[in-house]
Enzyme design. Structure first.
Site, mmCIF file in Angstrom:
data_model
loop_
_atom_site.group_PDB
_atom_site.id
_atom_site.type_symbol
_atom_site.label_atom_id
_atom_site.label_comp_id
_atom_site.label_asym_id
_atom_site.label_seq_id
_atom_site.Cartn_x
_atom_site.Cartn_y
_atom_site.Cartn_z
ATOM 1 N N MET A 165 74.705 -36.250 113.113
ATOM 2 C CA MET A 165 74.646 -34.825 112.795
ATOM 3 C C MET A 165 73.209 -34.358 112.948
ATOM 4 O O MET A 165 72.281 -34.962 112.407
ATOM 5 C CB MET A 165 75.194 -34.521 111.407
ATOM 6 C CG MET A 165 74.563 -35.206 110.233
ATOM 7 S SD MET A 165 75.366 -34.620 108.718
ATOM 8 C CE MET A 165 74.407 -35.472 107.489
ATOM 9 N N TYR A 442 66.804 -37.851 101.819
ATOM 10 C CA TYR A 442 67.609 -37.205 102.866
ATOM 11 C C TYR A 442 69.000 -36.802 102.369
ATOM 12 O O TYR A 442 69.399 -37.113 101.270
ATOM 13 C CB TYR A 442 67.675 -38.023 104.140
ATOM 14 C CG TYR A 442 68.249 -39.419 104.139
ATOM 15 C CD1 TYR A 442 68.944 -39.957 103.069
ATOM 16 C CD2 TYR A 442 68.096 -40.214 105.274
ATOM 17 C CE1 TYR A 442 69.474 -41.236 103.125
ATOM 18 C CE2 TYR A 442 68.623 -41.495 105.335
ATOM 19 C CZ TYR A 442 69.315 -41.996 104.257
ATOM 20 O OH TYR A 442 69.841 -43.256 104.318
ATOM 21 N N GLU A 443 69.694 -36.052 103.217
ATOM 22 C CA GLU A 443 70.987 -35.424 102.883
ATOM 23 C C GLU A 443 70.865 -34.487 101.685
ATOM 24 O O GLU A 443 71.762 -34.376 100.859
ATOM 25 C CB GLU A 443 72.067 -36.481 102.631
ATOM 26 C CG GLU A 443 72.290 -37.447 103.768
ATOM 27 C CD GLU A 443 72.455 -36.762 105.110
ATOM 28 O OE1 GLU A 443 72.888 -35.592 105.147
ATOM 29 O OE2 GLU A 443 72.113 -37.377 106.136
ATOM 30 N N GLY A 444 69.746 -33.766 101.624
ATOM 31 C CA GLY A 444 69.472 -32.885 100.501
ATOM 32 C C GLY A 444 68.775 -33.670 99.415
ATOM 33 O O GLY A 444 69.349 -34.586 98.824
ATOM 34 N N GLN A 449 70.247 -31.503 95.035
ATOM 35 C CA GLN A 449 71.521 -31.892 94.441
ATOM 36 C C GLN A 449 71.620 -31.401 92.998
ATOM 37 O O GLN A 449 72.689 -30.958 92.547
ATOM 38 C CB GLN A 449 71.687 -33.415 94.476
ATOM 39 C CG GLN A 449 71.556 -34.048 95.838
ATOM 40 C CD GLN A 449 72.534 -33.493 96.851
ATOM 41 O OE1 GLN A 449 73.685 -33.221 96.523
ATOM 42 N NE2 GLN A 449 72.088 -33.305 98.076
#
Length: 598
Positions: A165, A442-444, A449
């Protein structure tokens, strides 16, 4: 050299004795015939793959890293990675929980969850190559056109092709509304896409024949901000409808990031130069489709740290039993040796038990979440699907942030158990620490979160979903509240269950007056919520263990589980009191600091 033994007994305990997943599967036609023996047999083989095939490549892969040929833009992965990937696909592991319509085996997602926990323990950097493919598969399965599904899904399921992605750009990370990548419509219905992406995990490699990039970009008529983003599938090689590979597409690796950890994974700078792509979903609705992949990735990142917590604990425990250093404060324990094993020392035990408690609590939460996801997709009752989706939405930021915070803390503590040897590469512990650090970012990031949990998932619906989880806690408290043997687990859980309601309302009220109050409290709030969730699962695990012992079991597994539960509630759970106090300190001591930060 480090060691790894798949925690199959604990996985079976959570799955079959605590969660009783077979009962859930019986309500879903796809899995009605799935039994514990089948699941256990699959996981035993999965554990062999993780421990025997990819674990031996972990240190060597970290040492060698990936190599970019700047002339061809091709990336060579560390020695053995490509061969291990072929073993993975030949064994059918890439298809484990995928849709049989596209060549998948259709096994429950919880089985895939356990496979990936073990692979993350064995080699996180390697596991990221196939791991990202699952997110691409999920996004295309839900939002792809029939043509996209027919072309890409069978190849992603078989593992012949992998996925990525492509979100982040050099000037923006989480704030995707600032994204600049452009997509120009073409007469044949395709799009020419131009832009630059960074931090793309597994963005280029030599392990599969093709790479399916899911790329966020803007159409010429796109409105500004997040509402103007569209999603495109952009393959490394263009392919005909039957999957035959054609010309090289205009998407390539312009550089590899030099980073702290996960050296065996190619974190790529991706240049997109007039690449041909096709639209996924509706124009300007790309985030809806991408969130499928992003949420899968957030659950996956939590699983990465769960894996690292487990393997770090196993190695620290083995070392602590073998390493002799000083005498016990309460008198010599190994009188035949010049010193005692360091496991006799209280603080060493505290570090080991912290890692153990976080691994086993995280495993229960991760499995519970995967069962919820299964219900979202496959339960015949619409209300169950909706309720499961709502609960999973609440738990996803906790899985991502709480498990990764805990994983880094646990890996650091386990490194500390080794003393000076923990700082030396050959023992493997410093790699676990380095690899674990990215999972918080990573991934926010974990702050993102936390804001998502408090601002959107809790306050966004006035605590309705949190109250639904609270009902699970209340039901357990009512069931075991008069059981004296459960008091040490139930009482603190019941108290926090009551406190968090008032705590949430207080922050919500202050946030209405000043939104910075939510930002100031969010990180502390997520850890409080994380402990509420962990406390619930630890109480359930203690409940089952006590029942088994009462039935006459002499299996030391249950005694060990009770001892770990007691440690968790006595030494880790009380962190919530401090967290609530610091959250209530408010935003003024953070924001009224211009002189301090001048």
């Amino acid at each position: 050299m480090p060691v790894y033994n798949p925690p199959l007994r604990d996985m079976q305990f959570v799955m079959h004795e605590v969660l009783n997943v077979s009962a859930d599967f019986q309500s879903m036609p796809q899995h009605a015939e799935m039994d514990a023996d089948t699941i256990n047999a699959v996981l035993e083989e999965a554990g062999k793959f993780a421990s025997q095939v990819i674990f031996p490549l972990n240190i060597s892969g970290d040492t060698e890293g990936c190599t970019l040929d700047k002339t061809t833009h091709e990336v060579k992965t560390p020695a053995g990675f490509k061969e291990a990937y072929k073993t993975y696909t030949d064994g059918g592991w890439s298809a484990l929980s995928c849709d049989p319509e596209y060549g998948g085996q259709g096994l429950p997602l919880v089985v895939n969850q356990c496979l990936y926990e073990m692979m993350n323990s064995a080699n996180q950097a390697w596991t990221m190559y196939p791991g990202l493919s699952h997110g691409a598969y999920a996004a295309l399965h839900e939002h792809g056109t029939p043509e996209q599904k027919a072309l890409y899904l069978p190849k992603l399921v078989s593992g012949e092709w992998t996925g990525t992605m492509c979100l982040t750009e050099p000037h923006c990370g989480t704030d995707l509304g600032l994204m600049r990548t452009k997509a120009e419509p073409q007469a044949d219905g395709t799009y020419k896409i131009t832009g630059n992406k960074i931090f793309i995990s597994a963005g280029e490699h030599d392990m599969a024949a093709n790479i399916v990039h899911l790329v966020l970009a803007r159409l010429p008529d796109a409105p500004p901000g997040i509402k103007g983003i569209s999603l495109f599938v952009v393959p490394k090689f263009l392919a005909s409808a039957d999957g035959t590979l054609g010309a090289r597409n205009g998407i390539y690796c312009g550089g590899l990031e030099h980073k702290m950890g996960i050296h065996g994974n190619a974190t790529a700078q991706i240049v997109i130069d007039g690449a041909i792509g096709t639209l996924v979903g509706q124009p300007h609705k790309g985030m809806q489709a991408m969130f499928v992949m992003m949420n899968a990735a957030r659950l996956g990142v939590g699983n990465q740290s769960l894996g690292l917590t487990e393997v770090a604990y196993q190695n620290a425990l083995a070392y602590a039993k073998d390493r002799i250093q000083m005498r016990s404060l309460s008198g010599a324990k190994a009188k035949d040796k010049p010193a005692d094993p360091i496991i006799v020392h209280p603080d060493v035990r505290k570090m080991l038990l912290t890692a153990k408690a976080y691994a086993e609590g995280g495993r229960a939460l991760a499995m519970f979440s995967s069962v919820l996801l299964e219900k979202v997709h496959h339960h015949p009752d619409e209300k169950v699907r909706k309720d499961s989706d709502e609960m999973l939405s609440l738990l996803t930021p906790i899985v991502k942030a709480f498990l990764t915070d805990n994983g880094y803390q646990a890996a650091t503590m386990c490194q500390q158990v080794f003393g000076g040897h923990g700082y030396i590469k050959e023992w493997g512990m410093e790699q676990f620490v380095r690899d674990a650090r990215i999972n918080m970012i990573y991934e926010g990031t974990n702050t993102i979160q936390s804001l998502d949990l408090l601002g959107r998932k809790v306050l966004g619906n006035n605590g309705a979903t949190l109250k639904k989880f609270g009902k699970l806690v209340t039901a357990l408290v009512m069931e075991e509240g008069v059981n004296e043997k459960m008091a040490e687990f139930i009482n603190p859980l019941a108290v926090l269950g009551e406190q968090i309601t008032k705590f949430t309302m207080e922050i919500g009220f202050k946030g209405l007056q000043n939104p910075d109050e939510v930002g100031a409290a969010a990180v502390d709030y997520l850890r409080v919520a994380g402990h509420l969730v962990f406390g619930y699962f630890w109480a359930r695990m203690a409940q089952v263990s006590l029942q088994k012992i009462a039935e006459g079991s002499t299996d030391p597994f249950y005694t060990a589980k009770l001892q770990t539960a007691r440690f968790y509630f006595a030494k880790l759970f009380p962190e919530t009191a401090t967290l609530m106090r610091t959250a209530r300190a408010g935003s003024k001591v953070l924001m009224d600091t211009d002189a301090a930060l001048a």
